[in-house]
Design a protein around this motif. Sequence first.
Motif, short mmCIF file in Angstrom:
data_model
loop_
_atom_site.label_atom_id
_atom_site.label_comp_id
_atom_site.label_asym_id
_atom_site.label_seq_id
_atom_site.Cartn_x
_atom_site.Cartn_y
_atom_site.Cartn_z
N UNK A 130 0.82 -1.21 0.00
CA UNK A 130 0.00 0.00 0.00
C UNK A 130 0.86 1.26 0.00
N UNK A 131 0.38 2.28 -0.67
CA UNK A 131 1.06 3.58 -0.68
C UNK A 131 0.68 4.36 0.58
N UNK A 132 1.35 5.48 0.79
CA UNK A 132 1.07 6.30 1.96
C UNK A 132 -0.34 6.85 1.95
N UNK A 133 -0.93 7.03 0.75
CA UNK A 133 -2.30 7.53 0.70
C UNK A 133 -3.32 6.40 0.57
N UNK A 134 -2.90 5.17 0.87
CA UNK A 134 -3.84 4.07 0.99
C UNK A 134 -4.22 3.34 -0.27
N UNK A 135 -3.46 3.50 -1.34
CA UNK A 135 -3.75 2.81 -2.60
C UNK A 135 -3.00 1.49 -2.64
N UNK A 136 -3.70 0.40 -2.95
CA UNK A 136 -3.08 -0.91 -3.00
C UNK A 136 -2.48 -1.16 -4.39
N UNK A 137 -1.18 -1.45 -4.41
CA UNK A 137 -0.48 -1.72 -5.66
C UNK A 137 -0.16 -3.21 -5.76
N UNK A 138 -0.19 -3.72 -6.98
CA UNK A 138 0.01 -5.14 -7.23
C UNK A 138 1.24 -5.36 -8.09
N UNK A 139 1.98 -6.44 -7.81
CA UNK A 139 3.18 -6.68 -8.59
C UNK A 139 3.71 -8.10 -8.48
N UNK A 140 4.87 -8.32 -9.08
CA UNK A 140 5.61 -9.58 -8.97
C UNK A 140 6.96 -9.28 -8.36
N UNK A 141 7.43 -10.17 -7.51
CA UNK A 141 8.78 -10.02 -6.97
C UNK A 141 9.61 -11.24 -7.31
N UNK A 142 10.77 -10.99 -7.92
CA UNK A 142 11.76 -12.02 -8.22
C UNK A 142 12.85 -11.93 -7.15
N UNK A 143 13.09 -12.98 -6.37
CA UNK A 143 14.03 -12.89 -5.24
C UNK A 143 15.45 -12.52 -5.66
N UNK A 144 16.15 -11.87 -4.76
CA UNK A 144 17.53 -11.44 -5.00
C UNK A 144 18.52 -12.54 -4.66
N UNK A 145 19.55 -12.64 -5.48
CA UNK A 145 20.64 -13.58 -5.21
C UNK A 145 21.91 -12.85 -4.82
#
Length: 368
Positions: A130-145
């Motif tokens: 969520x952003x500071x103004x309460x908006x929910x953002x969606x995404x993908x995360x690829x783990x770091x090596x």
Amino acid sequence: MSVMTKTAPRRTKPRVADSVFAFAIGCVATAVGVGLGLPHLMKVGADLAGVAGLGCLVAGLLLLGAGGVALVRLVPGWWRVLAVPALLAIVLVTVMALGQAVAATNVPDTSVGSRTPGSHGLEFTEVEFATADGVSLSGWYIPSANRAAVALLHGAGSTRSDVLDQAVVLARHGYGVLLFDARGHGRSAGRAMDFGWYGDQDLSAAVTYLQSRPDVEDARIGALGLSMGGEEAIGAAAADARIRAVVGEGATNRTTADRAWLSHEYGWRGTAQEGVEWLTYKATTLLTKADEPIALRAAVAAIAPRPVLLIAAGAKPDEAYADLYIQAGSPGTVQLWVVPGAAHTAGLRTDPGQWEQRVTAFFDTALG
């Protein structure tokens, strides 16, 4: 006996105020129709916004015709020859300026599509934050090596799936990658804004998410953005010192100040274009709750001494002009690579070897 004679009724000219009003409303309605109707009809079909926009466009053209003809008739003699191009110029400027503002603040829905990092054999996680103004953002995360990570930002009217190729390159070099939909795009909530004026809040939330990851060191987070995403990354980094390095490809302008180079390069034509841009951004401030952001040239100065890499399309000379103007804000910390023959944001596709070498070397140095 008196003789009654009939006289022909006098033909009255339309009042000037009525003609001006019809023409002005026609200009505005046409611009709204172009900015609202055409993008929606072309991208998502006959939805409510598209149909409403088409209605505005038709009504606007009718009013323009009626008001314009009436105004021309009111002009005496040969002055009518000048009245026609003058009225056409007013229509053109209004449609260009207001039409862009409407299009940027009334964005059609965008689909993420079926491709995912998994399509490229990469491990990934569906994430929300969520952003500071309460908006929910969606995404993908690829783990770091390698304990470092990059937030990856897409361009206007697109989604995270449009930056998958860039994510694959970064992941191949061990970087964690967070690909997320800007607000109002893809699966993210909120209202879209295609000048990227919400970028500071969206990217700040992405960085906070990355810092929460156990595989990422807080001081080893960068950002890479294409087009609008590049502009968002540069602007956000000016206000958020947690972003240690920025790559902006196709980043050129999102405020009036970003276009100040036009008059220098193109003379009177550039000055005229600067005027249209000023009207565009002023109209935009009336159509969005977002605040007009920092100019990109001022942003790179605020980012220093952290480094910035700008990538410009060699096939689009204006990108290099814009990026040279931005670079002048902090010549010692901003690098510029113009990709020969590349179209807008097509650096990786045009020269994949050089793109991979330059971008990963930049992040390797900046993020340790």
